[in-house]
Design a protein around this motif. Structure first.
Motif, mmCIF file in Angstrom:
data_model
loop_
_atom_site.group_PDB
_atom_site.id
_atom_site.type_symbol
_atom_site.label_atom_id
_atom_site.label_comp_id
_atom_site.label_asym_id
_atom_site.label_seq_id
_atom_site.Cartn_x
_atom_site.Cartn_y
_atom_site.Cartn_z
ATOM 1 N N VAL A 1 42.826 49.941 -1.423
ATOM 2 C CA VAL A 1 41.389 49.752 -1.651
ATOM 3 C C VAL A 1 40.861 48.647 -0.743
ATOM 4 C CG1 VAL A 1 39.666 49.046 -3.353
ATOM 5 C CG2 VAL A 1 41.538 50.556 -4.029
ATOM 6 N N SER B 1 36.736 47.113 1.020
ATOM 7 C CA SER B 1 35.285 47.226 0.990
ATOM 8 C C SER B 1 34.850 48.481 1.730
ATOM 9 C CB SER B 1 34.654 46.000 1.649
ATOM 10 O OG SER B 1 33.253 46.110 1.689
ATOM 11 N N THR C 1 36.482 52.146 -1.919
ATOM 12 C CA THR C 1 37.034 51.673 -3.193
ATOM 13 C C THR C 1 37.335 52.797 -4.170
ATOM 14 O OG1 THR C 1 34.796 51.334 -4.083
ATOM 15 C CG2 THR C 1 35.815 49.469 -2.963
ATOM 16 N N ASP D 1 30.934 53.817 -0.823
ATOM 17 C CA ASP D 1 31.924 54.236 0.175
ATOM 18 C C ASP D 1 31.231 54.689 1.463
ATOM 19 O OD1 ASP D 1 34.028 53.653 -1.436
ATOM 20 O OD2 ASP D 1 34.749 55.708 -1.671
#
Length: 298
Positions: free
Chosen positions: A227, A229, A232, A253
């Motif tokens: 995961v 930024s 996620t 995303d």
């Protein structure tokens, strides 16, 4: 007497001249001793004479073409190796519940990520023409078809013996295993004069297809890097080898960051998901939707 006086004056002048020369020479000697060579307190600026090099250019000048700026080689386009031609990927026998229809089927690779369904040994005692199709959602016997599926094909009408073999292309289905049901149905044009259960599009038999499609090789190999930024979401399923198969998109995303998470290029991700919304180069993601990460699912 006059001659002698003249000679005396000449000798006197010569003596005086010799004395002057001696005095001047002494001054020069004294000046040299008064200012001996010493190290200067400041740095002198000295421009060396350029040393000639090839072509008459000084050795302090760069000769030749400048070093080119490094460029990143283009990534290879994603590929998927087809199942070899002639490979049988599904096969079975069909018998309707009342035993009035029989035939054998098999699905064969065409070698280009397409397949053909082959039918043989067809016999039927029902008084209407019969067709067959492949569906992703199995109906029940007696239902009426509203969608004719993939590879819709007429097997024939009532027979006195086995009909000739026939085949039908399934088109560009890529991975056919999503077609879970082989459906036999009535293809009579009108319900006039036939029993209700034999009317147009009435399902006469439903058979589960047992697929055995070899895994196709690809140069795209997603690996979950974790995961981060802009990526996620969660891996929703994996392949038999443990590779990520599908990904559930999370709020926020971004296409490029999801691709980065799985170690593939944006081009690869778009190849795996050709129906993403947005124009070319501007695709975007919706939260709670699913992305395909398995080349063999195409």
């Amino acid at each position: 007497m006059y001659f002698r006086g003249t000679r005396r004056r000449a000798f006197a002048a010569a003596g005086i001249a010799a004395m002057v020369v001696a005095v001047l020479a002494g001054c020069a000697l004294v000046g040299a001793n008064a200012h001996p060579a010493s190290t200067p307190s400041h740095t002198r600026h000295h421009t060396p004479t350029p040393t000639p090099s090839l072509g008459g250019v000084s050795s302090g000048t760069i000769v030749g073409s400048p070093t080119p700026t490094p460029t990143t080689p283009p990534l290879p386009s994603p590929t998927l190796t087809p199942v070899p031609t002639g490979t049988v990927v599904a096969e079975g026998d069909v018998a309707s519940p009342k035993g009035s229809i029989h035939y054998h089927y098999r699905v064969v690779s065409n070698g280009d990520n397409t397949y053909s369904a082959q039918y043989s040994g067809f016999t039927s005692t029902v008084p209407v023409p019969v067709s067959v199709t492949l569906l992703d959602t199995p109906p029940r016997v007696g239902d009426g078809l509203t969608y004719h599926g993939v590879g819709d094909h007429v097997l024939g009408g009532p027979t006195n013996g086995a009909a000739s073999a026939s085949s039908e292309s399934l088109g560009s289905v890529g991975q056919p295993s999503y077609l879970v049901a082989l459906v036999t149905y009535s293809s009579v044009a009108s319900a006039d004069g036939v029993p209700v259960e034999l009317g147009p599009n009435k399902v006469l038999a439903v058979n589960t297809v047992r697929w055995s499609v070899p895994v196709r090789q690809s140069n795209v190999h997603p690996v979950d890097g974790g995961v981060r930024s802009g990526a996620t979401g969660t891996v929703a399923s994996t392949t038999a080898s443990g590779a990520p198969k599908s990904y559930d998109v999370a709020q926020g995303d971004v296409v490029s960051l999801v691709a980065q998470r799985f170690g593939i290029s944006v081009e690869d991700l778009l190849w795996l998901n050709p129906d993403l919304p947005g124009g070319a180069g501007n695709q975007y993601l919706y939260a709670s939707t699913s992305l395909n990460l398995d080349p063999d699912s195409l």
